[in-house]
Design a protein around this motif. Structure first.
Motif, PDB file in Angstrom:
ATOM      1  N   PHE A  45       1.115   6.675  -7.782  1.00 46.22           N
ATOM      2  CA  PHE A  45       1.521   6.560  -6.390  1.00 46.22           C
ATOM      3  C   PHE A  45       2.812   5.752  -6.296  1.00 46.22           C
ATOM      4  N   ASP A  46       3.754   6.258  -5.532  1.00 48.31           N
ATOM      5  CA  ASP A  46       5.065   5.625  -5.361  1.00 48.31           C
ATOM      6  C   ASP A  46       5.180   5.117  -3.930  1.00 48.31           C
ATOM      7  N   VAL A  47       5.528   3.845  -3.789  1.00 40.39           N
ATOM      8  CA  VAL A  47       5.696   3.252  -2.465  1.00 40.39           C
ATOM      9  C   VAL A  47       6.932   2.365  -2.489  1.00 40.39           C
ATOM     10  N   ALA A  48       7.503   2.095  -1.334  1.00 40.02           N
ATOM     11  CA  ALA A  48       8.708   1.260  -1.283  1.00 40.02           C
ATOM     12  C   ALA A  48       8.912   0.741   0.127  1.00 40.02           C
ATOM     13  N   TYR A  49       9.807  -0.248   0.234  1.00 41.20           N
ATOM     14  CA  TYR A  49      10.281  -0.683   1.544  1.00 41.20           C
ATOM     15  C   TYR A  49      11.405   0.265   1.955  1.00 41.20           C
ATOM     16  N   TYR A  50      11.254   0.917   3.104  1.00 44.51           N
ATOM     17  CA  TYR A  50      12.293   1.803   3.627  1.00 44.51           C
ATOM     18  C   TYR A  50      12.819   1.201   4.921  1.00 44.51           C
ATOM     19  N   ARG A  51      14.119   1.134   5.033  1.00 48.50           N
ATOM     20  CA  ARG A  51      14.706   0.497   6.208  1.00 48.50           C
ATOM     21  C   ARG A  51      14.368   1.254   7.486  1.00 48.50           C
ATOM     22  N   ASP A  52      14.171   2.574   7.367  1.00 46.08           N
ATOM     23  CA  ASP A  52      13.814   3.347   8.557  1.00 46.08           C
ATOM     24  C   ASP A  52      12.302   3.461   8.728  1.00 46.08           C
ATOM     25  N   LYS A  53      11.525   2.987   7.740  1.00 38.21           N
ATOM     26  CA  LYS A  53      10.054   3.003   7.804  1.00 38.21           C
ATOM     27  C   LYS A  53       9.543   1.670   7.247  1.00 38.21           C
ATOM     28  N   PRO A  54       9.835   0.558   7.916  1.00 42.07           N
ATOM     29  CA  PRO A  54       9.559  -0.768   7.325  1.00 42.07           C
ATOM     30  C   PRO A  54       8.088  -1.120   7.190  1.00 42.07           C
ATOM     31  N   HIS A  55       7.209  -0.369   7.817  1.00 46.41           N
ATOM     32  CA  HIS A  55       5.783  -0.695   7.749  1.00 46.41           C
ATOM     33  C   HIS A  55       5.056   0.015   6.611  1.00 46.41           C
ATOM     34  N   THR A  56       5.771   0.814   5.822  1.00 46.23           N
ATOM     35  CA  THR A  56       5.108   1.663   4.835  1.00 46.23           C
ATOM     36  C   THR A  56       4.273   0.866   3.838  1.00 46.23           C
ATOM     37  N   GLU A  57       4.830  -0.222   3.320  1.00 51.18           N
ATOM     38  CA  GLU A  57       4.103  -0.998   2.315  1.00 51.18           C
ATOM     39  C   GLU A  57       2.844  -1.634   2.907  1.00 51.18           C
ATOM     40  N   VAL A  58       2.975  -2.187   4.109  1.00 47.82           N
ATOM     41  CA  VAL A  58       1.810  -2.787   4.765  1.00 47.82           C
ATOM     42  C   VAL A  58       0.724  -1.740   4.969  1.00 47.82           C
ATOM     43  N   LEU A  59       1.137  -0.566   5.426  1.00 47.81           N
ATOM     44  CA  LEU A  59       0.194   0.523   5.652  1.00 47.81           C
ATOM     45  C   LEU A  59      -0.481   0.938   4.353  1.00 47.81           C
ATOM     46  N   PHE A  60       0.312   1.086   3.290  1.00 47.62           N
ATOM     47  CA  PHE A  60      -0.268   1.504   2.020  1.00 47.62           C
ATOM     48  C   PHE A  60      -1.222   0.434   1.475  1.00 47.62           C
ATOM     49  N   GLY A  61      -0.871  -0.827   1.644  1.00 48.72           N
ATOM     50  CA  GLY A  61      -1.755  -1.892   1.213  1.00 48.72           C
ATOM     51  C   GLY A  61      -3.104  -1.835   1.902  1.00 48.72           C
ATOM     52  N   ARG A  62      -3.090  -1.557   3.198  1.00 51.84           N
ATOM     53  CA  ARG A  62      -4.352  -1.408   3.932  1.00 51.84           C
ATOM     54  C   ARG A  62      -5.103  -0.162   3.477  1.00 51.84           C
ATOM     55  N   MET A  63      -4.370   0.900   3.178  1.00 51.65           N
ATOM     56  CA  MET A  63      -5.006   2.116   2.698  1.00 51.65           C
ATOM     57  C   MET A  63      -5.730   1.863   1.381  1.00 51.65           C
ATOM     58  N   LEU A  64      -5.125   1.053   0.519  1.00 49.18           N
ATOM     59  CA  LEU A  64      -5.774   0.725  -0.744  1.00 49.18           C
ATOM     60  C   LEU A  64      -7.114   0.025  -0.515  1.00 49.18           C
ATOM     61  N   GLN A  65      -7.181  -0.781   0.529  1.00 47.77           N
ATOM     62  CA  GLN A  65      -8.410  -1.499   0.825  1.00 47.77           C
ATOM     63  C   GLN A  65      -9.519  -0.561   1.317  1.00 47.77           C
ATOM     64  N   GLU A  66      -9.133   0.547   1.923  1.00 49.51           N
ATOM     65  CA  GLU A  66     -10.100   1.479   2.493  1.00 49.51           C
ATOM     66  C   GLU A  66     -10.367   2.690   1.609  1.00 49.51           C
ATOM     67  N   ALA A  67      -9.513   2.904   0.606  1.00 53.78           N
ATOM     68  CA  ALA A  67      -9.618   4.113  -0.220  1.00 53.78           C
ATOM     69  C   ALA A  67     -10.886   4.102  -1.063  1.00 53.78           C
ATOM     70  N   ALA A  68     -11.237   5.268  -1.546  1.00 57.65           N
ATOM     71  CA  ALA A  68     -12.443   5.437  -2.363  1.00 57.65           C
ATOM     72  C   ALA A  68     -12.198   5.088  -3.823  1.00 57.65           C
ATOM     73  N   PHE A  69     -11.065   4.467  -4.128  1.00 58.78           N
ATOM     74  CA  PHE A  69     -10.750   4.044  -5.484  1.00 58.78           C
ATOM     75  C   PHE A  69     -10.197   2.623  -5.429  1.00 58.78           C
ATOM     76  N   ASP A  70     -10.152   1.974  -6.567  1.00 57.14           N
ATOM     77  CA  ASP A  70      -9.661   0.605  -6.649  1.00 57.14           C
ATOM     78  C   ASP A  70      -8.210   0.577  -7.115  1.00 57.14           C
ATOM     79  N   ARG A  71      -7.538  -0.520  -6.847  1.00 55.59           N
ATOM     80  CA  ARG A  71      -6.146  -0.687  -7.279  1.00 55.59           C
ATOM     81  C   ARG A  71      -6.008  -0.443  -8.790  1.00 55.59           C
ATOM     82  N   GLU A  72      -6.971  -0.890  -9.567  1.00 62.58           N
ATOM     83  CA  GLU A  72      -6.897  -0.762 -11.019  1.00 62.58           C
ATOM     84  C   GLU A  72      -7.031   0.685 -11.484  1.00 62.58           C
TER      85      GLU A  72
END
Length: 319
Positions: A45-72
């Motif tokens: 999975f590829d994620v980044a800070y985008y100047r036109d989408k600054p919330h992407t990383e925060v959103l993805f971090g929350r998605m990781l907490q809710e996803a059916a898999f672990d960060r590892e």
């Protein structure tokens, strides 16, 4: 699964990106999307800070907490930029991204291509420091010119520092010449660096969506109109194999051994499924795909020039 460079880090042949994807969906739909990708075998999975989408990383971090898999369970790639460098170091940028993602480390940190006049050796040492500090497991470059990524690799190797192991480049049926050209061929052979293929569907144009409504990648070389004109030939080549243009395009990029993974964006599970069929096509009929793809490339494609970022980062997202 394939290996990134010489690292032993295994990644899936497809990797799900975040630019202009998660911002278009509800939170619940995003979680369902990444869960579907994971169940389908996608582990990169590829994620980044985008100047036109600054919330992407925060959103993805929350998605990781809710996803059916672990960060590892996944390999996570992040990017650092030269928006306000060197006032903000690469380490400071990555630290901020780690906080927004709510993770302690990323697996791959991808560094934007050097701008004119930058000290590539010093930049390589700084990037290597992101690995030795424990912030990332490996580093790579985004659209680096072949001579520069080779210089960085040589400098780090001579000093016993982590070398770049991945380079993310635009690579597709129509943008073949940079990755397949002699300069990058020599670099990849000498260093073992892997290609992380991007823009392989040209923002959807190669699937037949000739006028995408969302923002797509830069048209480096000014060849997009010629690309649109080449779509019927691509569709005809795909038809010879009884597949869609999207499957044919995915199979072309994945069939190159130096490509460790293909980065794509998706907002619907069926798009993921279609791309997986392209991976299967590459595995079963890769030689035929590359034979039919000969002559479809437009040799005027170039590597991205340094971006001209005018606006500063907002205070809200610097911390």
């Amino acid at each position: 699964m394939r290996t990134i460079g010489t690292t032993g880090i295994e990644v899936s042949e497809l990797s799900l990106g975040s630019w202009n994807t998660y911002s278009r969906l509800s939170f619940e739909a995003n979680v369902a999307l990444v869960d579907h990708a994971f169940r389908s075998g996608i582990r990169f999975f590829d994620v980044a800070y985008y100047r036109d989408k600054p919330h992407t990383e925060v959103l993805f971090g929350r998605m990781l907490q809710e996803a059916a898999f672990d960060r590892e369970d996944i390999v996570l790639a992040e990017k650092v930029w030269f928006f306000d460098y060197p006032e903000r170091s690469l380490a400071a940028q990555l630290d901020a991204s780690l906080r927004r993602l709510a993770v302690e480390q990323v697996d791959v940190i991808i560094v934007e291509h050097p701008r004119e006049g930058m000290d590539v050796a010093a930049l390589a040492e700084e990037a290597a420091g992101l690995v030795t500090s424990g912030r990332a497991r490996v580093w790579g470059g985004l659209n680096w010119r072949p001579e520069l990524i080779h210089r960085a690799w040589t400098h780090c190797r001579e000093r016993g520092l982590p070398t770049p192991e991945l380079v993310q480049l635009k690579y597709s049926l129509v943008r073949q010449n940079v990755v397949d050209g002699p300069d990058y061929a020599r670099v990849l052979a000498e260093t073992g660096i892997s290609v992380h293929a991007s823009d392989s569907l040209e923002g959807g144009i190669l699937t037949g969506t000739l006028a995408p409504v969302r923002k797509i990648g830069l048209d480096i070389g000014g060849i997009r109109e010629e690309i649109r004109a080449r779509v019927p030939a691509i569709q005809a080549a795909a038809a010879e194999l009884g597949v869609t243009a999207a499957e044919f395009a995915i199979a072309f990029a994945v069939s190159k051994p130096e490509v460790c993974s293909l980065l794509f964006g998706a907002t619907r599970p069926e798009q993921i499924d279609a791309n997986l069929r392209g991976v299967e096509l590459a595995a079963n009929r890769g030689e035929e795909v590359r034979r039919l793809a000969a002559g479809l490339g437009i040799d005027a494609h170039e590597i991205d020039p340094p971006y001209a970022h005018a606006a500063p980062l907002t205070e809200e997202f610097v911390a």
